[in-house]
Structure formats: C-alpha cells, structure tokens
Design a protein around this motif. Structure first.
Motif, PDB file in Angstrom:
ATOM      1  N   VAL A  54       0.721  -1.203   0.091  1.00 50.65           N
ATOM      2  CA  VAL A  54       0.068  -0.259  -0.178  1.00 50.65           C
ATOM      3  C   VAL A  54       0.834   0.808   0.109  1.00 50.65           C
ATOM      4  CG1 VAL A  54      -1.599   0.745   1.257  1.00 50.65           C
ATOM      5  CG2 VAL A  54      -1.978  -0.827   1.090  1.00 50.65           C
ATOM      6  N   LYS A  55       0.925   1.885  -0.949  1.00 49.19           N
ATOM      7  CA  LYS A  55       1.515   2.788  -1.567  1.00 49.19           C
ATOM      8  C   LYS A  55       1.060   4.347  -0.366  1.00 49.19           C
ATOM      9  CE  LYS A  55       4.770   4.860  -4.961  1.00 49.19           C
ATOM     10  NZ  LYS A  55       5.035   4.592  -6.452  1.00 49.19           N
ATOM     11  N   ALA A  56      -0.333   4.233  -0.428  1.00 53.02           N
ATOM     12  CA  ALA A  56      -0.634   5.472   0.140  1.00 53.02           C
ATOM     13  C   ALA A  56      -1.832   5.445   0.873  1.00 53.02           C
ATOM     14  CB  ALA A  56      -0.106   7.576  -0.691  1.00 53.02           C
ATOM     15  N   VAL A  57      -2.563   5.618   1.932  1.00 55.30           N
ATOM     16  CA  VAL A  57      -3.672   6.475   1.463  1.00 55.30           C
ATOM     17  C   VAL A  57      -3.868   7.052   1.632  1.00 55.30           C
ATOM     18  CG1 VAL A  57      -5.443   5.581   3.646  1.00 55.30           C
ATOM     19  CG2 VAL A  57      -3.706   4.404   3.730  1.00 55.30           C
ATOM     20  N   VAL A  58      -5.240   8.114   0.317  1.00 54.54           N
ATOM     21  CA  VAL A  58      -5.151   9.121   0.085  1.00 54.54           C
ATOM     22  C   VAL A  58      -7.128   9.246   0.488  1.00 54.54           C
ATOM     23  CG1 VAL A  58      -6.024  10.969  -1.468  1.00 54.54           C
ATOM     24  CG2 VAL A  58      -3.537   8.715  -1.626  1.00 54.54           C
ATOM     25  N   CYS A  59      -6.865  10.698   1.538  1.00 57.37           N
ATOM     26  CA  CYS A  59      -8.219  10.516   1.795  1.00 57.37           C
ATOM     27  C   CYS A  59      -8.260  12.028   0.644  1.00 57.37           C
ATOM     28  CB  CYS A  59      -8.265  11.819   2.967  1.00 57.37           C
ATOM     29  SG  CYS A  59      -7.187  10.127   4.324  1.00 57.37           S
ATOM     30  N   THR A  60      -9.735  11.578  -0.035  1.00 52.90           N
ATOM     31  CA  THR A  60     -10.742  12.890  -0.572  1.00 52.90           C
ATOM     32  C   THR A  60     -11.150  14.166  -0.230  1.00 52.90           C
ATOM     33  OG1 THR A  60     -12.652  12.156  -0.663  1.00 52.90           O
ATOM     34  CG2 THR A  60     -11.527  11.173  -2.152  1.00 52.90           C
ATOM     35  N   HIS A  61     -11.089  14.117   1.528  1.00 49.71           N
ATOM     36  CA  HIS A  61     -11.826  15.341   2.699  1.00 49.71           C
ATOM     37  C   HIS A  61     -11.486  14.257   3.762  1.00 49.71           C
ATOM     38  CE1 HIS A  61     -15.731  13.300   1.358  1.00 49.71           C
ATOM     39  NE2 HIS A  61     -15.803  13.498   2.642  1.00 49.71           N
ATOM     40  N   ALA A  62     -11.755  14.578   4.666  1.00 47.75           N
ATOM     41  CA  ALA A  62     -11.584  14.786   6.216  1.00 47.75           C
ATOM     42  C   ALA A  62     -12.894  14.183   6.684  1.00 47.75           C
ATOM     43  CB  ALA A  62     -10.992  15.440   7.181  1.00 47.75           C
ATOM     44  N   HIS A  63     -13.761  13.941   5.922  1.00 51.77           N
ATOM     45  CA  HIS A  63     -14.902  13.517   7.053  1.00 51.77           C
ATOM     46  C   HIS A  63     -14.598  12.677   7.682  1.00 51.77           C
ATOM     47  CE1 HIS A  63     -18.018  16.743   4.858  1.00 51.77           C
ATOM     48  NE2 HIS A  63     -17.740  17.181   6.064  1.00 51.77           N
ATOM     49  N   ASN A  64     -15.523  11.904   9.117  1.00 52.01           N
ATOM     50  CA  ASN A  64     -15.071  10.804   9.695  1.00 52.01           C
ATOM     51  C   ASN A  64     -14.892   9.734   8.778  1.00 52.01           C
ATOM     52  OD1 ASN A  64     -17.945  11.166  10.474  1.00 52.01           O
ATOM     53  ND2 ASN A  64     -17.543   9.774  11.587  1.00 52.01           N
ATOM     54  N   ASP A  65     -16.475   9.243   8.098  1.00 49.66           N
ATOM     55  CA  ASP A  65     -16.847   8.773   7.917  1.00 49.66           C
ATOM     56  C   ASP A  65     -15.413   8.163   6.263  1.00 49.66           C
ATOM     57  OD1 ASP A  65     -17.880  10.248   6.160  1.00 49.66           O
ATOM     58  OD2 ASP A  65     -19.018   9.162   4.660  1.00 49.66           O
ATOM     59  N   HIS A  66     -14.942   9.134   5.815  1.00 47.60           N
ATOM     60  CA  HIS A  66     -13.878   8.832   4.479  1.00 47.60           C
ATOM     61  C   HIS A  66     -12.099   8.916   5.355  1.00 47.60           C
ATOM     62  CE1 HIS A  66     -16.129   9.809   1.128  1.00 47.60           C
ATOM     63  NE2 HIS A  66     -16.876  10.095   2.006  1.00 47.60           N
ATOM     64  N   ILE A  67     -12.317   8.917   6.830  1.00 46.38           N
ATOM     65  CA  ILE A  67     -10.801   8.841   6.992  1.00 46.38           C
ATOM     66  C   ILE A  67     -10.850   7.449   8.574  1.00 46.38           C
ATOM     67  CG2 ILE A  67     -10.315  11.172   6.729  1.00 46.38           C
ATOM     68  CD1 ILE A  67     -10.843  12.209   9.257  1.00 46.38           C
ATOM     69  N   ASN A  68     -12.313   7.485   9.223  1.00 50.94           N
ATOM     70  CA  ASN A  68     -12.070   6.434  10.029  1.00 50.94           C
ATOM     71  C   ASN A  68     -11.267   5.082  10.025  1.00 50.94           C
ATOM     72  OD1 ASN A  68     -13.660   5.299   8.784  1.00 50.94           O
ATOM     73  ND2 ASN A  68     -15.410   5.663  10.048  1.00 50.94           N
ATOM     74  N   ALA A  69     -10.876   4.595   8.886  1.00 48.49           N
ATOM     75  CA  ALA A  69      -9.874   3.665   9.245  1.00 48.49           C
ATOM     76  C   ALA A  69      -8.420   4.056   8.581  1.00 48.49           C
ATOM     77  CB  ALA A  69     -10.633   2.569   7.588  1.00 48.49           C
ATOM     78  N   VAL A 119      -4.246  14.652  -8.842  1.00 49.82           N
ATOM     79  CA  VAL A 119      -5.086  15.838  -7.684  1.00 49.82           C
ATOM     80  C   VAL A 119      -5.318  16.940  -7.759  1.00 49.82           C
ATOM     81  CG1 VAL A 119      -4.802  16.349  -6.031  1.00 49.82           C
ATOM     82  CG2 VAL A 119      -3.043  14.807  -5.330  1.00 49.82           C
ATOM     83  N   LEU A 120      -6.803  17.228  -8.440  1.00 55.12           N
ATOM     84  CA  LEU A 120      -7.693  17.910  -8.269  1.00 55.12           C
ATOM     85  C   LEU A 120      -8.630  18.886  -7.219  1.00 55.12           C
ATOM     86  CD1 LEU A 120      -9.853  16.864 -11.596  1.00 55.12           C
ATOM     87  CD2 LEU A 120      -7.075  18.026 -11.607  1.00 55.12           C
ATOM     88  N   HIS A 121      -7.543  19.931  -6.125  1.00 51.18           N
ATOM     89  CA  HIS A 121      -8.149  20.354  -5.288  1.00 51.18           C
ATOM     90  C   HIS A 121      -9.545  20.585  -5.705  1.00 51.18           C
ATOM     91  CE1 HIS A 121      -8.806  23.546  -2.266  1.00 51.18           C
ATOM     92  NE2 HIS A 121      -9.201  23.069  -1.968  1.00 51.18           N
ATOM     93  N   THR A 122     -10.824  20.707  -5.345  1.00 44.83           N
ATOM     94  CA  THR A 122     -12.364  20.886  -5.724  1.00 44.83           C
ATOM     95  C   THR A 122     -13.099  21.186  -4.179  1.00 44.83           C
ATOM     96  OG1 THR A 122     -12.555  18.214  -5.348  1.00 44.83           O
ATOM     97  CG2 THR A 122     -12.468  19.378  -7.258  1.00 44.83           C
ATOM     98  N   PRO A 123     -12.948  21.825  -3.462  1.00 46.16           N
ATOM     99  CA  PRO A 123     -13.610  22.379  -2.173  1.00 46.16           C
ATOM    100  C   PRO A 123     -15.091  22.797  -2.664  1.00 46.16           C
ATOM    101  CG  PRO A 123     -12.165  23.963  -3.017  1.00 46.16           C
ATOM    102  CD  PRO A 123     -11.331  23.615  -4.049  1.00 46.16           C
ATOM    103  N   GLY A 124     -16.004  22.662  -1.256  1.00 45.99           N
ATOM    104  CA  GLY A 124     -16.973  22.664  -1.603  1.00 45.99           C
ATOM    105  C   GLY A 124     -17.563  22.138  -0.135  1.00 45.99           C
ATOM    106  N   HIS A 125     -17.560  20.971  -0.445  1.00 47.34           N
ATOM    107  CA  HIS A 125     -18.452  20.074   0.377  1.00 47.34           C
ATOM    108  C   HIS A 125     -17.723  20.344   1.320  1.00 47.34           C
ATOM    109  CE1 HIS A 125     -20.088  15.937   1.458  1.00 47.34           C
ATOM    110  NE2 HIS A 125     -19.136  15.551   1.969  1.00 47.34           N
ATOM    111  N   SER A 126     -15.856  19.815   1.537  1.00 46.31           N
ATOM    112  CA  SER A 126     -15.732  20.845   2.180  1.00 46.31           C
ATOM    113  C   SER A 126     -14.666  21.737   1.614  1.00 46.31           C
ATOM    114  CB  SER A 126     -15.000  19.446   2.676  1.00 46.31           C
ATOM    115  OG  SER A 126     -14.260  18.553   2.697  1.00 46.31           O
ATOM    116  N   PRO A 127     -14.124  21.771   2.878  1.00 45.87           N
ATOM    117  CA  PRO A 127     -12.260  22.772   2.628  1.00 45.87           C
ATOM    118  C   PRO A 127     -11.448  22.675   1.705  1.00 45.87           C
ATOM    119  CG  PRO A 127     -13.064  23.729   4.903  1.00 45.87           C
ATOM    120  CD  PRO A 127     -13.935  22.590   4.326  1.00 45.87           C
ATOM    121  N   GLY A 128     -10.642  21.465   2.128  1.00 42.01           N
ATOM    122  CA  GLY A 128     -10.129  21.160   1.244  1.00 42.01           C
ATOM    123  C   GLY A 128     -10.493  19.625   0.628  1.00 42.01           C
ATOM    124  N   ALA A 129     -11.550  19.513   0.155  1.00 44.50           N
ATOM    125  CA  ALA A 129     -12.024  17.988  -0.715  1.00 44.50           C
ATOM    126  C   ALA A 129     -11.056  18.718  -2.454  1.00 44.50           C
ATOM    127  CB  ALA A 129     -13.451  18.381  -1.022  1.00 44.50           C
TER     128      ALA A 129
END
Length: 206
Positions: A54-69, A119-129
């Motif tokens: 596993v080269k990286a664990v990339v998070c599209t944003h930091a809402h807990n359901d996308h990062i809790n694992a 990586v395309l920064h696409t804020p709106g759903h969250s600031p760092g999406a």
C-alpha cells in the motif's frame, strides 16, 4: 487496476449521526496500490490489497466516514496518509494530534503501478476536498464532490454550495465526457452523463 470495497458505518457532524455505506477504491497493479478513502474498517481493505504494497492512503476529504479507517490501515501497512491541509479542522475532530498526515497539493501527481493520479483541489463539500484524476484509465475518483445525480451535500459546517458548483464546473466538467466518475458513495457515473444537468443543480440549490 481498480478495485472497490464497500464498508459500512456512521457519519457524524454538527451533532448528528447517520448510517452510511462507503466506496473504498484501490488503484494500482499486482505489486502496489493506493487506497482512496479508507472508511470504517481497515480489515477488509487490507484483505483486498492482499500481498500488494500500500503506497499511500489518500483521503478525498476529512469527514469522519472517509478517514476513520485511515489511521488503523496506515498503522497496519506502514503507508503514509495523504490529505489536503484545508481539512485540518475536520481531521482533528477524528484524530486530534494523535495521527498525522502528509499534505496533498493541487496539481500533485501520485504514481502507483504505472498509473498517475492527479490531485484536483475541489472545495465545497469541505474546504480541502480533492478528486483524483487518472487520465490513462479515463477515471475520476470524486469522493463526495460529484455523485450520480448531482453535487455532494453542502448543508453542514465547512461546506459551500456556490463553491462546490464552481469546483465541478471548472475542474470536473472540463474533463473528457467519457471519463468514468467513481464516487464516495453509491453508483459510478460519467462526466458526460452529469454535465447537462449543471443548471438544474444550480436552480435546485438556490
């Protein structure tokens, strides 16, 4: 080259909690993968990776359901966690200062198994999406920025409808129409299928 694991758990923000099913995407080859949005349970994600690095664990944003694992998966595999730093406030709600990540930058290219993820920064759903665009695969991993049927939710803290519409218009709908959009929840779609509905979304959102 693209694998999906669906995991189930909860999403919590602004005092509410909802049951959700999340798409976890693995992109790579027979030797190595990048995990996109490690949600809820590290075990089935690690199982799907199998013997691959596993080269990286990339998070599209930091809402807990996308990062809790992400923390448990990184600890299990030794992979770095990657996140856009504009989502720091959301990250801290889940991990505080206990788990760290390496910052993602707009325009950065992540290479894995001969595939390039831009990586395309696409804020709106969250600031760092962010979304991840794999031109060679004709694929976009959109997190919660774009779904089949419209943009991601913007009714909670740190979100903005006008901002997500601008991100979709300027960063996503400019991609080739045949680009397959692999979303954070639910079914995949294409840029061409969603693009004609932009004005409808704007009208609904006003």
């Amino acid at each position: 080259m693209i694998d999906r694991v669906i995991t189930s758990g909860t999403f919590s923000l602004d005092g509410g909690t909802w049951d959700v099913d999340n798409n976890v995407w693995l992109v790579g080859d027979a030797r190595e993968v990048v995990v996109i949005d490690a949600a809820h349970d590290a075990a089935p994600i690690a199982e799907r990776a199998g013997g691959r690095a596993v080269k990286a664990v990339v998070c599209t944003h930091a809402h807990n359901d996308h990062i809790n694992a992400a923390g448990p998966l990184a600890a299990r595999t030794g992979a770095p966690i990657r996140l856009h730093p504009a989502d720091q406030v959301l990250w801290e709600q889940q991990y505080g200062a206990e788990v760290t990540y390496e910052p993602l930058e707009d325009g950065e290219k992540i290479e894995v198994g001969g595939i390039v993820l831009e990586v395309l920064h696409t804020p709106g759903h969250s600031p760092g999406a962010v979304c991840l665009y794999a031109a060679d695969l004709g694929a976009l991993f959109s997190g919660d920025t774009l779904f089949k049927g419209g943009p991601g939710a913007t009714g909670r803290s740190y979100s903005s409808f006008d901002t997500i519409i601008r991100s979709i218009r300027e960063r996503l709908l400019t991609l080739p129409p045949e680009t397959v959009v692999h979303t954070g929840h639910g079914d995949s779609t294409t840029i061409g299928a969603e693009a004609p509905h932009l004005e409808e979304w704007i009208a609904r959102g006003q």
